[in-house]
Scaffold this active site. Sequence first.
Site, PDB file in Angstrom:
ATOM      1  N   ASP A  28       0.833  -1.209   0.000  1.00 48.91           N
ATOM      2  CA  ASP A  28       0.000   0.000   0.000  1.00 48.91           C
ATOM      3  C   ASP A  28       0.867   1.259   0.000  1.00 48.91           C
ATOM      4  OD1 ASP A  28      -2.290   1.505   0.044  1.00 48.91           O
ATOM      5  OD2 ASP A  28      -2.754   1.127   2.146  1.00 48.91           O
ATOM      6  N   GLY A  29       0.368   2.306  -0.632  1.00 43.63           N
ATOM      7  CA  GLY A  29       1.028   3.615  -0.563  1.00 43.63           C
ATOM      8  C   GLY A  29       1.642   4.096  -1.864  1.00 43.63           C
ATOM      9  N   ARG A  32       0.244   7.658  -2.718  1.00 48.28           N
ATOM     10  CA  ARG A  32       0.808   8.732  -1.875  1.00 48.28           C
ATOM     11  C   ARG A  32       2.277   8.990  -2.207  1.00 48.28           C
ATOM     12  NH1 ARG A  32      -1.235   5.975   3.366  1.00 48.28           N
ATOM     13  NH2 ARG A  32      -1.822   4.433   1.799  1.00 48.28           N
ATOM     14  N   ARG A  41      -0.498   8.646 -10.127  1.00 44.20           N
ATOM     15  CA  ARG A  41      -0.570   7.422  -9.326  1.00 44.20           C
ATOM     16  C   ARG A  41       0.126   6.261 -10.049  1.00 44.20           C
ATOM     17  NH1 ARG A  41      -3.891   7.127  -5.395  1.00 44.20           N
ATOM     18  NH2 ARG A  41      -4.249   4.932  -5.778  1.00 44.20           N
ATOM     19  N   ASN A  76     -10.577  -2.732  -6.061  1.00 44.15           N
ATOM     20  CA  ASN A  76      -9.753  -1.881  -6.938  1.00 44.15           C
ATOM     21  C   ASN A  76     -10.382  -1.660  -8.320  1.00 44.15           C
ATOM     22  OD1 ASN A  76      -6.549  -3.112  -5.689  1.00 44.15           O
ATOM     23  ND2 ASN A  76      -7.695  -1.283  -5.097  1.00 44.15           N
TER      24      ASN A  76
HETATM   25  C1  FPP Z   1      -1.848   0.130  -3.381  1.00 44.95           C
HETATM   26  O1  FPP Z   1      -1.385   1.473  -3.405  1.00 44.95           O
HETATM   27  C2  FPP Z   1      -1.298  -0.627  -4.502  1.00 44.95           C
HETATM   28  C3  FPP Z   1      -2.035  -1.211  -5.486  1.00 44.95           C
HETATM   29  C4  FPP Z   1      -3.503  -1.154  -5.542  1.00 44.95           C
HETATM   30  C5  FPP Z   1      -1.414  -1.932  -6.595  1.00 44.95           C
HETATM   31  C6  FPP Z   1      -0.181  -2.712  -6.275  1.00 44.95           C
HETATM   32  C7  FPP Z   1       0.548  -2.956  -7.531  1.00 44.95           C
HETATM   33  C8  FPP Z   1       1.882  -2.942  -7.679  1.00 44.95           C
HETATM   34  C9  FPP Z   1       2.796  -2.833  -6.547  1.00 44.95           C
HETATM   35  C10 FPP Z   1       2.499  -3.027  -9.022  1.00 44.95           C
HETATM   36  C11 FPP Z   1       2.244  -4.263  -9.838  1.00 44.95           C
HETATM   37  C12 FPP Z   1       2.438  -5.544  -9.130  1.00 44.95           C
HETATM   38  C13 FPP Z   1       2.995  -6.646  -9.658  1.00 44.95           C
HETATM   39  C14 FPP Z   1       2.899  -7.915  -8.903  1.00 44.95           C
HETATM   40  C15 FPP Z   1       3.746  -6.633 -10.917  1.00 44.95           C
HETATM   41  P1  FPP Z   1      -2.456   2.638  -3.550  1.00 44.95           P
HETATM   42  O2  FPP Z   1      -2.622   2.950  -4.981  1.00 44.95           O
HETATM   43  O3  FPP Z   1      -3.728   2.247  -2.837  1.00 44.95           O
HETATM   44  O4  FPP Z   1      -1.738   3.798  -2.780  1.00 44.95           O
HETATM   45  P2  FPP Z   1      -2.418   4.956  -1.917  1.00 44.95           P
HETATM   46  O5  FPP Z   1      -3.137   4.285  -0.775  1.00 44.95           O
HETATM   47  O6  FPP Z   1      -1.264   5.790  -1.457  1.00 44.95           O
HETATM   48  O7  FPP Z   1      -3.352   5.696  -2.828  1.00 44.95           O
END
Ligand code: FPP
Length: 254
Positions: A28-29, A32, A41, A76
Amino acid sequence: MRTEIQQLCEAQGLDPGRIPDHVAIIMDGNGRWARERGESRVFGHMHGVDAVRFSVEAAMELGVRYLTLYAFSTENWSRPKEEVEALMNLLVDTLVQEIKELGAKGVRLRTIGDVAALPKNCQDQLQEAEKTTENNETIDLILALSYSSKWEMVQAIKMLIESGYKGDEVTEEVVTKHLSTEGIPDPELMIRTSGEHRISNFLLWQLAYAEFHFTSTLWPDFGKESFFTAIRDFQNRERRFGGLLDTNHNVAAQ
Ligand code: FPP
């Protein structure tokens, strides 16, 4: 002679005898992290891929046998179309670029979740990556995609009903066998980055006795050292599984 795992554990202040078999991560994150840099993002997700690489490497170096990453939740799908598309493309591009190397290192790629809901090209790449790595045994890298625990439980209940199970035949073992994690031991450690203290519909059944490690580090900054810190934190916990510890700090026999 000391093995590489023993040497690494010594350097990191870890007990090689207590490395968790299965680690699960809520990454997560990314958003941000990107916002802090005035970027989109998607830029954060792209850098999140580096952190995925570091965690897989760190897990392999320690001998972790299963690593589950929450890459895309059922919830998501409600994100803007462009972000969803970018995440799917990132997944495909990463698989195409990395799968040979990961496979050569002994990684077996697996997925849990409603993979049929993903775009066709994603499904095809995943299927190919799973097929080419299916005999690898060093580490199982399990991607949770279009996954939510409640979805998984509903699927399990439907399967039980369709198979004609009677109420008194439904045991913990039977339910466990009908989850998408069938055959995979429960995670002993769950890590969540970015300072959030939630489980967000992730492996609700399987995390029943897991230790949780929360860190304020945003996912793209989560490097190998962060992974080792999480394992150290895990090793400092007393795991009693609802029982008591004997004088050797083992769970006392009933
Ligand atoms: C959460 O951060 C992250 C995700 C929803 C996606 C995770 C994906 C990756 C790390 C990249 C692709 C993965 C692979 C396995 C190749 P957020 O967008 O919710 O961050 P925020 O809470 O700060 O908005």
